[in-house]
Design an enzyme around this catalytic site. Structure first.
Site, mmCIF file in Angstrom:
data_model
loop_
_atom_site.group_PDB
_atom_site.id
_atom_site.type_symbol
_atom_site.label_atom_id
_atom_site.label_comp_id
_atom_site.label_asym_id
_atom_site.label_seq_id
_atom_site.Cartn_x
_atom_site.Cartn_y
_atom_site.Cartn_z
ATOM 1 N N GLY A 9 0.802 -1.218 0.000
ATOM 2 C CA GLY A 9 0.000 0.000 0.000
ATOM 3 C C GLY A 9 0.830 1.261 0.000
ATOM 4 O O GLY A 9 0.399 2.299 0.511
ATOM 5 N N LEU A 65 -1.820 -8.560 -3.185
ATOM 6 C CA LEU A 65 -2.046 -9.273 -1.929
ATOM 7 C C LEU A 65 -2.801 -10.583 -2.115
ATOM 8 O O LEU A 65 -2.877 -11.386 -1.191
ATOM 9 C CB LEU A 65 -2.803 -8.367 -0.946
ATOM 10 C CG LEU A 65 -2.030 -7.148 -0.446
ATOM 11 C CD1 LEU A 65 -2.942 -6.234 0.358
ATOM 12 C CD2 LEU A 65 -0.840 -7.581 0.389
ATOM 13 N N TYR A 101 -13.980 -9.594 -2.405
ATOM 14 C CA TYR A 101 -12.679 -9.008 -2.749
ATOM 15 C C TYR A 101 -12.062 -8.317 -1.526
ATOM 16 O O TYR A 101 -10.864 -8.434 -1.268
ATOM 17 C CB TYR A 101 -12.835 -8.009 -3.891
ATOM 18 C CG TYR A 101 -11.556 -7.286 -4.232
ATOM 19 C CD1 TYR A 101 -10.534 -7.936 -4.923
ATOM 20 C CD2 TYR A 101 -11.351 -5.959 -3.841
ATOM 21 C CE1 TYR A 101 -9.345 -7.289 -5.215
ATOM 22 C CE2 TYR A 101 -10.170 -5.300 -4.125
ATOM 23 C CZ TYR A 101 -9.174 -5.971 -4.818
ATOM 24 O OH TYR A 101 -7.992 -5.325 -5.100
ATOM 25 N N SER A 131 -7.923 -1.179 12.382
ATOM 26 C CA SER A 131 -8.834 -0.064 12.127
ATOM 27 C C SER A 131 -9.797 0.112 13.284
ATOM 28 O O SER A 131 -10.257 -0.865 13.897
ATOM 29 C CB SER A 131 -9.630 -0.323 10.850
ATOM 30 O OG SER A 131 -10.670 0.627 10.700
ATOM 31 N N GLU A 133 -12.712 0.832 12.896
ATOM 32 C CA GLU A 133 -13.985 0.256 12.450
ATOM 33 C C GLU A 133 -14.233 -1.118 13.075
ATOM 34 O O GLU A 133 -15.375 -1.587 13.116
ATOM 35 C CB GLU A 133 -14.001 0.144 10.926
ATOM 36 C CG GLU A 133 -14.106 1.472 10.197
ATOM 37 C CD GLU A 133 -15.499 2.077 10.254
ATOM 38 O OE1 GLU A 133 -16.467 1.315 10.420
ATOM 39 O OE2 GLU A 133 -15.616 3.311 10.128
ATOM 40 N N TYR A 154 -15.591 -4.806 5.566
ATOM 41 C CA TYR A 154 -14.248 -4.258 5.797
ATOM 42 C C TYR A 154 -13.804 -4.496 7.235
ATOM 43 O O TYR A 154 -12.710 -5.001 7.502
ATOM 44 C CB TYR A 154 -14.252 -2.757 5.487
ATOM 45 C CG TYR A 154 -13.020 -2.022 5.941
ATOM 46 C CD1 TYR A 154 -11.868 -1.997 5.164
ATOM 47 C CD2 TYR A 154 -13.011 -1.331 7.155
ATOM 48 C CE1 TYR A 154 -10.726 -1.311 5.592
ATOM 49 C CE2 TYR A 154 -11.888 -0.646 7.584
ATOM 50 C CZ TYR A 154 -10.747 -0.642 6.797
ATOM 51 O OH TYR A 154 -9.630 0.022 7.224
ATOM 52 N N GLU A 191 -10.040 10.784 -2.634
ATOM 53 C CA GLU A 191 -11.123 11.732 -2.887
ATOM 54 C C GLU A 191 -12.511 11.162 -2.612
ATOM 55 O O GLU A 191 -13.491 11.912 -2.582
ATOM 56 C CB GLU A 191 -11.030 12.235 -4.331
ATOM 57 C CG GLU A 191 -9.785 13.068 -4.571
ATOM 58 C CD GLU A 191 -9.641 13.491 -6.025
ATOM 59 O OE1 GLU A 191 -10.506 13.089 -6.849
ATOM 60 O OE2 GLU A 191 -8.687 14.206 -6.343
ATOM 61 N N PHE A 193 -13.205 9.459 0.219
ATOM 62 C CA PHE A 193 -13.379 9.451 1.672
ATOM 63 C C PHE A 193 -14.013 10.776 2.103
ATOM 64 O O PHE A 193 -13.702 11.833 1.547
ATOM 65 C CB PHE A 193 -12.046 9.223 2.380
ATOM 66 C CG PHE A 193 -11.519 7.821 2.208
ATOM 67 C CD1 PHE A 193 -11.779 6.840 3.153
ATOM 68 C CD2 PHE A 193 -10.775 7.481 1.095
ATOM 69 C CE1 PHE A 193 -11.315 5.546 2.985
ATOM 70 C CE2 PHE A 193 -10.301 6.189 0.914
ATOM 71 C CZ PHE A 193 -10.571 5.222 1.867
ATOM 72 N N ARG A 222 -16.551 10.650 14.510
ATOM 73 C CA ARG A 222 -15.264 9.987 14.350
ATOM 74 C C ARG A 222 -14.174 10.736 15.104
ATOM 75 O O ARG A 222 -14.267 11.943 15.351
ATOM 76 C CB ARG A 222 -14.872 9.890 12.858
ATOM 77 C CG ARG A 222 -15.795 9.010 12.017
ATOM 78 C CD ARG A 222 -15.697 7.554 12.425
ATOM 79 N NE ARG A 222 -16.501 6.687 11.579
ATOM 80 C CZ ARG A 222 -17.756 6.336 11.840
ATOM 81 N NH1 ARG A 222 -18.372 6.796 12.929
ATOM 82 N NH2 ARG A 222 -18.406 5.528 11.027
#
Length: 353
Positions: A9, A65, A101, A131, A133, A154, A191, A193, A222
């Site tokens: 990444g 990955l 995916y 994360s 999340e 996710y 862009e 997010f 958040r």
């Protein structure tokens, strides 16, 4: 001999900042990039060096990955001292549309790297990007002992990634850390997010190019920090004598609505509600209402403490998107032409590099 680091990444927000940090510390940095028909390396273009040059420190390798053999080969050939695993399908809303995916890249991607490390027999230190999340609907504040209750494909994949990293640490003695990073933003944020979508939208509205900005849930809260500070925490985790897991956050919470209020006011647009409309397509099937991180452990053991506050973060991102748009449109402040943006916009951000 300088240390070698491998970053998955590397072309993303965090990967680019991390590459800069490690290069500043004289690391030899290797990054995995996916093959695409168009260039997707804009965030690291300033760092690129011809690998044929003597003393080159940054090297890019094609990989994915989902490709076990490729991952094993790269680790075997590079022999990194440290691996920073940041690669993922990282958009939460998109994960509902692409659950398989998302799970393959995040959950199985982490497992493939850990197995490659174990099979290599090398004393590689491993960082896994967790994360906030993962906490999902568990009430805040959240720390390293808080129970996970993920609310998206996710987040579920990230919980697996977290647990398999911890298991390999305990079962095989691998130096493996999980960084549970709460939301962290910057001008390099993608862009799609919400924070970057807002600041980019503000620039386009301010310039007269757009009239509306379409968003989802404005009441989601958040814990937003500054990405360059968070990648430094990643580095610090792998410099400790013992591997462990850490929450990285600011300890403060703000809603999307508050982000809109702050950024629209700073840009001189006034009431955001004149420009923002809700599009149901951007609502999640299962929402995460509130995330607030308790970073006490990271403060004590890593010396981590955020310096860029919410208001400053908003200004940094608005300034950046304003300047980018000015450059894209090639504005001539003193001349004519059909791409001139009104004076109040161009004067404030034209020479503000």
């Amino acid at each position: 001999m300088s240390k070698k680091a491998l970053i998955t990444g590397i072309t993303g927000q965090d990967g680019s900042y991390l590459a800069e940090l490690l290069l500043s510390k004289e690391y030899q940095v290797h990054g995995i990039i996916r093959r695409a028909s168009t260039f997707n390396t804009s965030r690291i273009d300033d760092l690129y060096q011809d690998p044929h040059l003597t003393g080159a420190k940054l090297f890019l390798h094609y990989g994915d990955l989902t490709d076990t053999g490729n991952i094993e080969r790269l680790i075997r050939e590079i022999k990194p001292d440290e691996i920073y695993h940041l690669g993922a399908q990282s958009h939460v809303r998109v994960s509902f549309d692409m659950p398989e995916y998302t799970t393959n890249t995040i959950a199985m991607g982490t497992l493939r790297i850990l197995e490659a490390i174990r099979n290599s027999g090398l004393p590689i230190k491993f960082y896994n990007a967790g994360s906030s999340e993962m906490f999902g609907s568990t009430p805040p504040p959240q720390n390293e002992t808080t129970l996970f209750h993920p609310r998206s494909p996710y987040a579920v994949a990230k919980v697996f990634s977290y647990d398999i990293t911890r298991m390999y640490r305990e079962a095989y003695g691998i130096f493996a850390c999980n960084g549970i990073l709460f939301n962290h933003e910057s001008p390099r944020r993608g862009e799609t997010f919400v924070t970057r979508k807002i600041t980019r939208g503000i620039a386009r509205i301010k310039s007269g190019l757009d009239k509306k900005l379409y968003l989802g849930n404005l009441d989601a809260r958040r814990d937003w920090g500054f990405a360059p500070e968070y990648v430094e925490a990643m580095y610090l985790m792998l410099q400790q004598e013992k591997s462990d897991d850490y929450v990285i956050a600011t300890g403060q919470s703000h809603s999307v609505r508050e982000f809109l209020q702050e950024t629209f006011a700073y840009a001189g647009l006034g009431d955001y509600s004149q420009y923002v409309e809700i599009d149901p397509r951007y609502l999640r099937p299962a929402e995460v209402e509130s995330l607030i991180g308790d970073f006490s452990k990271a403060k004590t053991k890593l010396g981590f403490e955020p310096k860029v506050g919410f208001s400053d973060l908003c200004k940094i991102m608005v300034d950046s998107d304003m300047r980018q748009l000015v450059k894209q449109l090639n504005i001539q402040v003193t001349g004519g032409g059909d791409k001139i943006i009104k004076e109040e916009f161009s004067n404030k951000w034209w020479n503000n590099d």
